[in-house]
Design a protein around this motif. Structure first.
Motif, mmCIF file in Angstrom:
data_model
loop_
_atom_site.group_PDB
_atom_site.id
_atom_site.type_symbol
_atom_site.label_atom_id
_atom_site.label_comp_id
_atom_site.label_asym_id
_atom_site.label_seq_id
_atom_site.Cartn_x
_atom_site.Cartn_y
_atom_site.Cartn_z
ATOM 1 N N TYR A 306 1.126 9.389 3.928
ATOM 2 C CA TYR A 306 2.258 8.469 4.046
ATOM 3 C C TYR A 306 2.714 8.367 5.499
ATOM 4 O O TYR A 306 2.914 7.269 6.043
ATOM 5 C CB TYR A 306 3.401 8.978 3.172
ATOM 6 N N TYR A 557 8.529 5.520 -4.401
ATOM 7 C CA TYR A 557 7.560 5.489 -3.291
ATOM 8 C C TYR A 557 6.262 4.789 -3.714
ATOM 9 O O TYR A 557 5.181 5.342 -3.659
ATOM 10 C CB TYR A 557 7.285 6.894 -2.782
ATOM 11 N N TYR A 560 4.044 1.919 -0.320
ATOM 12 C CA TYR A 560 3.108 2.357 0.730
ATOM 13 C C TYR A 560 1.660 2.183 0.280
ATOM 14 O O TYR A 560 0.755 1.982 1.099
ATOM 15 C CB TYR A 560 3.377 3.813 1.109
#
Length: 638
Positions: A306, A557, A560
């Motif tokens: 990430y 998340y 990404y």
């Protein structure tokens, strides 16, 4: 379905691959508003849409009564599952029995949930379908509660005893699953605590659910079109107005849309703040350092992946700034605003693209993947896999979903733009990965994480571009397709990383005890937007509300993975160019058919891309730079 329960408990069996792609977030929008609006179907209700353009949910259950029978069966299985408690370590056969029963329960849950959410998403205001969805949600919560003991019991088995169990031939097919559950040992709580957290899952999902309803219910205003006529702005047609050649029209739509969202800024901020607080809370009680680590850990993605993405993209923002300068010049703009970004350059086909034409273009673009691949694509188009057209009562955006015991399903809101053609290719990439994985893998390893899912989808977008660019004959056509390709990089690699950076920032701010009120969120987002787009683009104050348009911020998340996957798929598309059928077969066998039979980084490495390093991101930047140089060269030619 509750994501926390899926991640932290053995109910992580879920094979449904739900990928929601809102309009304008992940794909390059490349065509302006149609100059032949009369060709575009406009359906006021679902009943008006011809059957061939609607997905066939009766292929899952013939009617609601059949669904209800399976729901009651699933409830009975969930309550009976407790009979396995305390027995898993007794013998390999006892362990096998417990896993098989949980798999059967989870498999049935997936099918029930699919029917409920797919039905509601095309009839959002239907009270009966809302009730069906609520029943499916309650079932998921019940299953989470009744199975919450399973993971802690496996984790509690002493290492030497587990090693002996895994030596048995009975458990050989379950080794990957059991090792994956054992991997959660440092983060698994007592069965009582896990049951308590599972029961609280609906509360954690409230911000996401409320956000979805708020986004749907906010009434957008009417605006004046180019002829001065009042037209209703909608979430579906906004993309066509923001692509219009008339800057005043673009500004009108942009300002009306974001000013309307701004009227609800405090409510949006409270919902997003509540989601972030829930993420940080669940991470903390499970002993993770951060919500980011908690989100990445179940999919075996190291946090540096990430961080590498954000760092590498930040290091290459000068390329995006350069592209913005070029596009501003080619569009002949004195000032370039955020509402100018989607206007295409080159030979703009200002016409509605009929759906049948879109199908033909997608099939032609993806034929490089082989006859078997194209045969399944045709099946998807012709046999009720796809829900095509929008209505006011349909969920916006596009996604692919499905269950192990069904074929994939695709939701579209087709508006006839080139961006919509790319969206079809994108969602079919998800569908093909589901199809190949389900065909090759047993249920336990058929599901796959989003980290690899978005590789399959964006690979199709790369291939579609290469096919259409190769057919371009004139300079204007080439500029047009290059612009679309560069826009794909902007929207998927750069913009999704911008969202990912914002998501990390707001979680860190909340963790530090700071308020996530509307003004704070707007200030953070506007500063980030200015950094990404550079000095040649005016970051209009309205863009500070863009975070309120991003449902992905409620998905732990998630965004990404669009960027990392786009970089990986760029590499795979390049390998198909250079290696032909050998690369295609490797990608199918090592990647599309792999499911979750190995960690995602391992699967991608076998397919030909090592995402544990920044190299794929850097290589994608080189491809962007090369395309940009070609774009500049063509635009300079007389």
């Amino acid at each position: 379905m509750n994501r926390k329960t899926i991640k932290m408990l053995a109910a992580a069996f879920c094979a449904t691959s739900l990928t929601i792609q809102p309009m304008g977030l992940g794909h390059a929008a490349a065509a302006a508003a149609s100059s032949h609006a009369e060709q575009r179907p406009a359906y006021k209700s679902r009943q008006e849409i011809p059957a061939q353009y609607k997905w066939r949910l009766d292929q899952i259950y013939k009617d609601k009564a059949s669904w209800e029978q399976d729901r009651m069966k699933a409830e009975k299985l969930a309550r009976a599952f407790a009979a396995n408690q305390g027995k898993l370590a007794a013998s390999p056969n006892d362990m096998k029995k417990g896993i098989d029963e949980l798999a059967a329960l989870s498999r049935l849950r997936d099918k029930l949930a699919l029917y409920a959410h797919a039905g509601l998403d095309v009839n959002i205001s239907n009270a009966q379908l809302q009730d069906l969805y609520d029943k499916a949600s309650r079932l998921s919560t019940l299953i989470g509660e009744k199975t919450a003991w399973f993971s802690p019991e496996i984790v509690a088995i002493p290492d030497d005893k587990m090693a002996k169990l895994l030596e048995s031939k009975e458990l050989a097919p379950y080794k990957r699953f059991l090792e994956d559950v054992r991997r959660t040992k440092p983060y698994t709580l007592s069965k009582e605590m896990e049951q308590l957290l599972a029961a609280s899952a609906p509360l954690a999902d409230l911000p996401d659910n409320a956000y979805g309803m708020l986004s749907k219910d906010i009434p957008l205003p009417k605006i004046k079109d180019e002829k001065g006529k009042d037209v209703q702005l909608s979430r579906a047609n906004y993309v066509t107005y923001i692509e219009n050649r008339n800057q005043a029209m673009r500004k009108t739509a942009f300002t009306a849309y974001y000013n309307t969202l701004g009227n609800f800024q405090d409510t949006f901020a409270q919902l997003l703040s509540g989601k972030v607080k829930a993420d940080n809370y669940y991470a903390r009680v499970h002993h993770f350092k951060t919500a980011l680590e908690a989100s990445l850990y179940p999919n075996e993605i190291p946090v540096p992946v990430y961080d590498n993405l954000i760092r590498t993209v930040d290091d290459n923002l000068a390329l995006l700034h350069r592209y913005m300068v070029d596009k501003k010049k080619l569009l002949g703009l004195k000032d370039m605003h955020m509402y100018d970004l989607y206007v295409p350059v080159g030979a703009n086909k200002q016409r509605y693209i009929p759906y049948e034409e879109a199908k033909a273009r997608v099939l032609a673009g993806l034929k490089v993947m082989g006859n078997d691949y194209v045969k399944v694509l045709k099946e998807a188009f012709d046999n009720g896999w796809i829900d095509v057209y929008s209505t006011n009562d349909k969920r916006t955006g596009a996604y692919q979903t499905g269950a192990y015991d069904t074929h994939p399903y695709l939701l579209l809101n087709y508006q006839g733009t080139d961006g919509d053609v790319s969206t079809i290719a994108h969602e079919l990439g998800h569908a093909m990965q589901s199809y190949y994985s389900n065909k090759k893998q047993p249920y336990l390893t058929a599901g796959y994480p989003i980290f690899t899912a978005e590789v399959a989808s964006t690979l199709n977008e790369h291939l579609l571009f290469k096919s259409e660019y190769a057919k371009a004959k004139t300079k204007e056509e080439k500029l047009y397709f290059l612009n679309r390709y560069l826009e794909n990089f902007r929207n998927t690699l750069f913009r999704q990383t911008q969202f990912a950076e914002f998501e990390k920032m707001i979680h860190e701010k909340e963790l530090a005890g700071e308020s996530l009120n509307a003004e704070t969120l707007k200030k953070m987002y506007l500063a980030l937007n200015k950094k990404y787009y550079g000095p040649s683009v005016i970051s209009d104050p309205q863009i500070a509300m863009e975070w309120s348009r991003i449902p992905h911020l409620y998905y732990d998340y998630y965004v990404y993975q669009y960027a990392t996957s786009f970089a990986a798929s760029a590499a795979l598309a390049d390998q198909i160019d250079k290696q032909g059928a050998n690369a295609v077969e490797r990608i199918k066998s090592k990647f599309l058919e792999a499911g979750s039979s190995a960690p995602p980084l391992t699967i991608l490495k076998a397919a030909g891309v090592d995402m544990s390093t920044p190299q794929p991101i850097e290589n994608a930047m080189k491809q962007f730079k090369s395309a940009l140089a070609e774009f500049e060269k063509l635009s300079a030619e007389k």
